[in-house]
Design a protein around this motif. Structure first.
Motif, PDB file in Angstrom:
ATOM      1  N   LEU A 284      87.885 -56.206   2.414  1.00  0.00           N
ATOM      2  CA  LEU A 284      87.008 -57.245   1.872  1.00  0.00           C
ATOM      3  C   LEU A 284      85.552 -57.002   2.265  1.00  0.00           C
ATOM      4  O   LEU A 284      84.640 -57.136   1.439  1.00  0.00           O
ATOM      5  CB  LEU A 284      87.469 -58.620   2.366  1.00  0.00           C
ATOM      6  N   ILE A 285      85.347 -56.651   3.524  1.00  0.00           N
ATOM      7  CA  ILE A 285      83.983 -56.355   3.979  1.00  0.00           C
ATOM      8  C   ILE A 285      83.392 -55.194   3.179  1.00  0.00           C
ATOM      9  O   ILE A 285      82.233 -55.234   2.736  1.00  0.00           O
ATOM     10  CB  ILE A 285      83.982 -56.028   5.493  1.00  0.00           C
ATOM     11  N   PHE A 286      84.199 -54.158   2.970  1.00  0.00           N
ATOM     12  CA  PHE A 286      83.727 -52.996   2.211  1.00  0.00           C
ATOM     13  C   PHE A 286      83.386 -53.390   0.774  1.00  0.00           C
ATOM     14  O   PHE A 286      82.347 -52.987   0.238  1.00  0.00           O
ATOM     15  CB  PHE A 286      84.792 -51.898   2.220  1.00  0.00           C
ATOM     16  N   GLN A 287      84.242 -54.193   0.134  1.00  0.00           N
ATOM     17  CA  GLN A 287      83.992 -54.587  -1.257  1.00  0.00           C
ATOM     18  C   GLN A 287      82.741 -55.445  -1.364  1.00  0.00           C
ATOM     19  O   GLN A 287      81.987 -55.351  -2.346  1.00  0.00           O
ATOM     20  CB  GLN A 287      85.201 -55.343  -1.805  1.00  0.00           C
ATOM     21  N   THR A 288      82.502 -56.292  -0.369  1.00  0.00           N
ATOM     22  CA  THR A 288      81.278 -57.112  -0.357  1.00  0.00           C
ATOM     23  C   THR A 288      80.047 -56.222  -0.204  1.00  0.00           C
ATOM     24  O   THR A 288      79.012 -56.458  -0.838  1.00  0.00           O
ATOM     25  CB  THR A 288      81.346 -58.144   0.779  1.00  0.00           C
TER      26      THR A 288
END
Length: 322
Positions: A284-288
């Protein structure tokens, strides 16, 4: 005719379309009308809850109940189809800007045909539930249909009000689905309702997740919402702020999921819960970060929203194992 009048006239001038193409177009229009990503969520959620109830009571498994479970799944898909369908009927103008690929907005499905479909979904779903699952589950099912109706239909049209819209989506996709399916499954097994820690966890987790979906679903629709004066958090606070709010709420959800098995070790498998939710949090952090780097382009926003749904599916897929 499922094609609009102009399209039908053109088809007639050019000669009748092959039956196979007509059926293929009809199938495609109906499938898009059902909003497949929501059906996947409903099907995965109900299947996971049934599996969990059966794993908790393996001695009571009766394979004759498979048909009852399938009836229940069909009823849930019908309810899902009613809610997303009636929303499309009243959002044609907005969808022509935000979601021109949807069948009514694209002219592939007439409003009259759409009404026939949503009425059929409601009647079939209600009939299945009332004849198989008793008055309590029937009342929950009707509550879901009612909330889906006032979300989209004037004069209520509560989707215009961000807080009301969030609460409706979180209630239907979070609490009602999880509680209702688990209750119905235990009743079919001859058991009275009793919360288990994993089911209480998934209900709370998915209710928060549904809130995030309710917040982020408006991100790809800012242009049309502003044009038609639909007030959403995305139009008020901006796409970047809402994306960070959604990601932040999900990260908090994952932190809780990582901590819970240490607080109640007898109820959860920490060797599944911890690495699984940690991996999803990192993803999720990477996609954000990818969304930030893309400067919140429309394609990047759509990809981010699809990723949120993929995280939602993943939670239900692993739920029976936790």
């Amino acid at each position: 005719c499922f094609r609009d009048h102009a399209a039908c006239s053109q088809a007639g001038a050019a000669g009748p379309a092959p039956l196979s193409k007509t059926l293929s177009d009809l199938k495609d229009s109906c499938w898009r009308f059902l909003r497949p990503h929501t059906i996947r969520g409903t099907a995965l959620g109900s299947t996971a809850l049934v599996a969990r109830a059966l794993l908790e009571n393996p001695q009571l498994i009766d394979w004759r109940l498979v048909f009852k479970a399938l009836y229940g799944l069909v009823a849930l898909i019908c309810g899902n189809g009613y809610i997303v369908g009636i929303n499309q009927i009243y959002d044609i103008g907005i969808d022509k800007v935000n979601k021109p690929y949807l069948p009514i907005a694209a002219g592939d499905l007439s409003v009259q045909s759409a009404w026939l479909l949503v009425v059929a979904f409601a009647v079939v779903g209600f009939s299945i539930v009332v004849s198989n699952f008793g008055p309590f589950i029937t009342s929950l099912y009707c509550l879901g249909l009612f909330l889906g109706t006032i979300y989209s239909v004037p004069p209520f049209r509560l989707k215009r009000y961000p807080v009301a819209a969030f609460l409706i989506i979180a209630t239907v996709r979070g609490f009602l689905l999880n509680f209702g399916v688990y209750y119905a499954t235990r009743a079919a097994l001859g058991l009275t309702f009793q919360w288990s820690s994993p089911v209480a966890f998934i209900t709370c987790f998915v209710t928060v997740f549904a809130l995030v979906i309710a917040i982020t679903k408006d991100l790809p629709d800012v242009e049309g919402d502003r044009k038609f004066q639909i007030s959403t958090l995305a139009t008020k606070l901006g796409v970047r702020n809402i994306a960070f709010l959604g990601s932040g709420l999900l990260l908090a959800n994952y932190v809780v999921a990582i901590v819970v098995p240490f607080l109640i070790p007898q109820a959860f498998r920490s060797f599944v819960m911890v690495p699984f939710h940690a991996a999803l949090a990192v993803a999720l952090i990477f996609q954000t970060w990818v969304l930030e780097q893309a400067k919140y382009s429309k394609d990047a926003i759509s990809q981010y929203y699809r990723f949120i749904w993929n995280l939602f599916y993943a939670e239900y897929i692993f739920f029976p194992l936790i």
